[in-house]
Design an enzyme around this catalytic site. Structure first.
Site, mmCIF file in Angstrom:
data_model
loop_
_atom_site.group_PDB
_atom_site.id
_atom_site.type_symbol
_atom_site.label_atom_id
_atom_site.label_comp_id
_atom_site.label_asym_id
_atom_site.label_seq_id
_atom_site.Cartn_x
_atom_site.Cartn_y
_atom_site.Cartn_z
ATOM 1 N N TYR A 88 51.234 15.109 54.227
ATOM 2 C CA TYR A 88 50.259 15.163 55.327
ATOM 3 C C TYR A 88 49.429 16.438 55.272
ATOM 4 C CZ TYR A 88 51.720 11.234 58.295
ATOM 5 O OH TYR A 88 51.964 9.997 58.820
ATOM 6 N N LYS B 153 63.560 10.277 48.190
ATOM 7 C CA LYS B 153 63.254 9.444 47.021
ATOM 8 C C LYS B 153 63.523 10.321 45.806
ATOM 9 C CE LYS B 153 61.633 5.713 45.013
ATOM 10 N NZ LYS B 153 62.348 4.405 45.040
ATOM 11 N N ASP C 247 57.311 8.727 59.212
ATOM 12 C CA ASP C 247 56.239 7.981 59.882
ATOM 13 C C ASP C 247 56.447 6.488 59.694
ATOM 14 O OD1 ASP C 247 53.721 7.574 61.203
ATOM 15 O OD2 ASP C 247 52.862 7.148 59.237
ATOM 16 N N ASP D 107 58.190 3.359 62.614
ATOM 17 C CA ASP D 107 57.523 2.127 63.074
ATOM 18 C C ASP D 107 58.421 0.922 62.795
ATOM 19 O OD1 ASP D 107 55.187 3.575 63.779
ATOM 20 O OD2 ASP D 107 53.901 1.925 63.098
#
Ligand code: IPM
Ligand code: MN
Length: 356
Positions: free
Chosen positions: A141, A186, A243, A247
């Site tokens: 980000y 990851k 993020d 959701d």
């Protein structure tokens, strides 16, 4: 107590849900005899329109000086055209960064009265109670961005110190819960993830030997969240993975509109906002779900004002509204007519007043 709260309604449904959350804070102040001053400032697209800046200096100053910040949502098609010189989201990212709000807490709990609101099966989601701790001021980000005619790049960087501090927040939270921490990365592909895993291992072994630590690759975590969500307690992960996964996890609770969040730094300062966005498609229709914003106000009471009884009272009032079947359209109540934003807010407020 006296508290100054800076309110940033923002765009789309932001102002609609913030009206309800603000009313609930006033309701709490009345019932528990506090003096809360709520002051609104322009932010996001609304501030681009009025000040040509999504985070005007006056708004940032008010945020720095406040005891806490209550935020709606930012963004919308009006400001998101491809060549836009500045976007509402830049204001939100800058605010998080300027205030050092690096730890984003996103609790997901399935309320028994809402089990049928989820698209997932009852036996999978019943009893789910987890919290995401999303790193909020680092990673892709905030890395350098480049663009030329034929390519684009976004740089992802994490420092040891950034990983250490977020892992500590998550582990301390796990200590107040079921003492289980899942760190999501990851590391089979990304260097930042290998650093993340190493630092997490070390911090947990040295400082939190009483907490069970498990590592999970992000793709696998996305699957297990749907397969066996009850097994998770506290999950810690980097900005972008957090993020996306929050959701996804919102659908366990039934709707994205239900999820609150707290963005904390060192000290009491915090930004409190629902996880949902500005939902321009339903803005202005009075049908948005205010519960995520109201539950964010409860987190504000708990984390920034240290008013635990007040936070619990507000959450109990929201749960009473769930039990009374007061559901907005997104909480899918087949056959029943949906409650408006105002009706849902009023239901919470009436419980607050009745029990006062
Ligand atoms: C969130 C939002 C923001 C994010 C956007 C609006 C920049 O999606 O808070 O989850 O990606 O962090
Ligand atoms: Mn998001």
């Amino acid at each position: 107590m006296k508290a100054a709260i800076t309110v940033l309604p923002g765009d789309g449904i932001g102002p609609e849900v913030i009206v309800q959350a603000s009313a609930c804070l006033h309701g709490i102040a009345e019932r528990f005899h506090h003096e809360f001053t709520l002051t609104e400032f322009p932010f996001g697209g609304a501030a681009i329109d009025s000040h040509a800046d999504p985070l005007p200096d006056s708004t940032l100053k008010a945020c720095r000086e406040a005891d806490a910040i209550l935020l709606g949502a930012v963004g919308g098609p009006k400001w998101s055209v491809s060549q836009a010189p500045v976007r509402p989201e830049q204001g939100l990212l800058r605010l998080r960064r300027e205030l050092g709000a690096f730890a984003n807490l996103r609790p997901v709990a399935v309320h028994p009265a809402l089990v049928d609101a989820s698209t997932l099966k009852r036996e999978v989601i019943e009893g789910v109670d987890l919290v995401f701790v999303r790193e909020l001021t680092g990673g892709i980000y905030f890395g350098e961005k480049r663009r030329d005619a034929r390519s684009a790049s976004d740089l992802c960087t994490y420092t040891v110190a950034e990983v250490e501090r977020i892992v500590r927040v998550a582990a301390q939270l796990a200590r107040t819960r079921r003492r289980h921490l899942t760190s999501i990365d990851k590391s089979n592909v990304l260097e930042t993830s290998r650093l993340w895993r190493e630092v997490t291992e070390r911090v947990m072994a040295q400082e939190f030997p009483d907490i069970t630590l498990e590592h999970m690759l992000v793709d696998s975590a996305a699957m297990h969240l749907l397969r066996r969500p009850r097994d998770f307690d506290v999950l810690v992960t980097e900005n972008m993975f957090g993020d996306i996964l929050t959701d996804e996890a919102a659908m366990l609770a039934g709707s994205l509109g239900l999820l609150p969040s707290a963005s904390l730094g060192h000290g009491r300062h915090g930004i409190y906002e629902p996880v949902h966005g500005s939902a321009p498609d339903i803005a202005g229709r009075g049908i948005a779900n205010p519960y995520g914003a109201i539950l964010s106000a409860a987190m504000l009471l708990r984390h920034s004002l240290k008013l635990e009884a007040e936070a619990t009272a507000l959450e109990a009032a929201v749960h009473a509204a769930f039990e009374a079947g007061v559901r907005t359209a997104d909480m899918s109540c087949a056959g029943k007519s949906a409650a408006t934003t105002a009706a849902a807010g009023a239901a919470v407020l009436s419980t607050l007043r009745r029990r006062g």
